[in-house]
Design a protein around this motif. Structure first.
Motif, PDB file in Angstrom:
ATOM      1  N   ALA A  48     -18.104  20.231  30.777  1.00  0.00           N
ATOM      2  CA  ALA A  48     -18.868  19.111  30.209  1.00  0.00           C
ATOM      3  C   ALA A  48     -19.279  18.127  31.297  1.00  0.00           C
ATOM      4  O   ALA A  48     -20.409  17.625  31.290  1.00  0.00           O
ATOM      5  N   VAL A  49     -18.397  17.862  32.238  1.00  0.00           N
ATOM      6  CA  VAL A  49     -18.729  16.954  33.344  1.00  0.00           C
ATOM      7  C   VAL A  49     -19.835  17.546  34.203  1.00  0.00           C
ATOM      8  O   VAL A  49     -20.780  16.861  34.585  1.00  0.00           O
ATOM      9  N   LEU A  52     -23.114  17.227  32.393  1.00  0.00           N
ATOM     10  CA  LEU A  52     -23.591  15.847  32.447  1.00  0.00           C
ATOM     11  C   LEU A  52     -24.185  15.524  33.812  1.00  0.00           C
ATOM     12  O   LEU A  52     -25.267  14.925  33.909  1.00  0.00           O
ATOM     13  N   THR A  55     -27.547  17.213  34.133  1.00  0.00           N
ATOM     14  CA  THR A  55     -28.573  16.537  33.339  1.00  0.00           C
ATOM     15  C   THR A  55     -29.072  15.289  34.044  1.00  0.00           C
ATOM     16  O   THR A  55     -30.287  15.059  34.136  1.00  0.00           O
TER      17      THR A  55
END
Length: 114
Positions: A48-49, A52, A55
């Motif tokens: 998830a990191v 992120l 992105t």
């Protein structure tokens, strides 16, 4: 002279705060490493990191105008995905993407296309 004391104090407090945020989880959560929530976070948080960070990186890329919008960021991103799916080695895939991105930026390779 007074400014140097403020600067030294700021650096010391910043270093202490950074060190504390790294050490505290190991000191207080050592007994809870088998907890299902900790295992779940340990399994999904790194991905998830990375998503992120990717992105934010793609949004801040400098080449979103022109004939090939975002190519300076998308080419290394696809390379990272391909190498990671092929070799399952995070260090290798991140290094390849970083080297490719820096090569594109430093040589101006896509400047004519953008």
């Amino acid at each position: 002279m007074v400014e140097s004391y403020y600067l030294a104090a700021f650096i010391a407090v910043s270093a202490l705060a950074t060190f504390a945020t790294r050490v505290v989880p190991f000191l207080f959560f050592e007994k809870h490493t088998d907890h299902p929530l900790v295992k779940h976070i340990g399994r999904f948080l790194p991905a998830a990191v990375m998503a992120l960070l990717a992105t934010v990186f793609l949004q801040r890329s400098s080449g979103w105008q022109g004939q090939l919008p975002g190519a300076d960021a998308l080419i290394p991103a696809f390379l990272v995905i391909a190498i990671h799916l092929w070799r399952r080695n995070a260090l290798l895939s991140i290094a390849a993407g970083t080297i490719t991105y820096m090569a594109i930026q430093q040589t101006g390779l896509l400047q004519g296309a953008l």
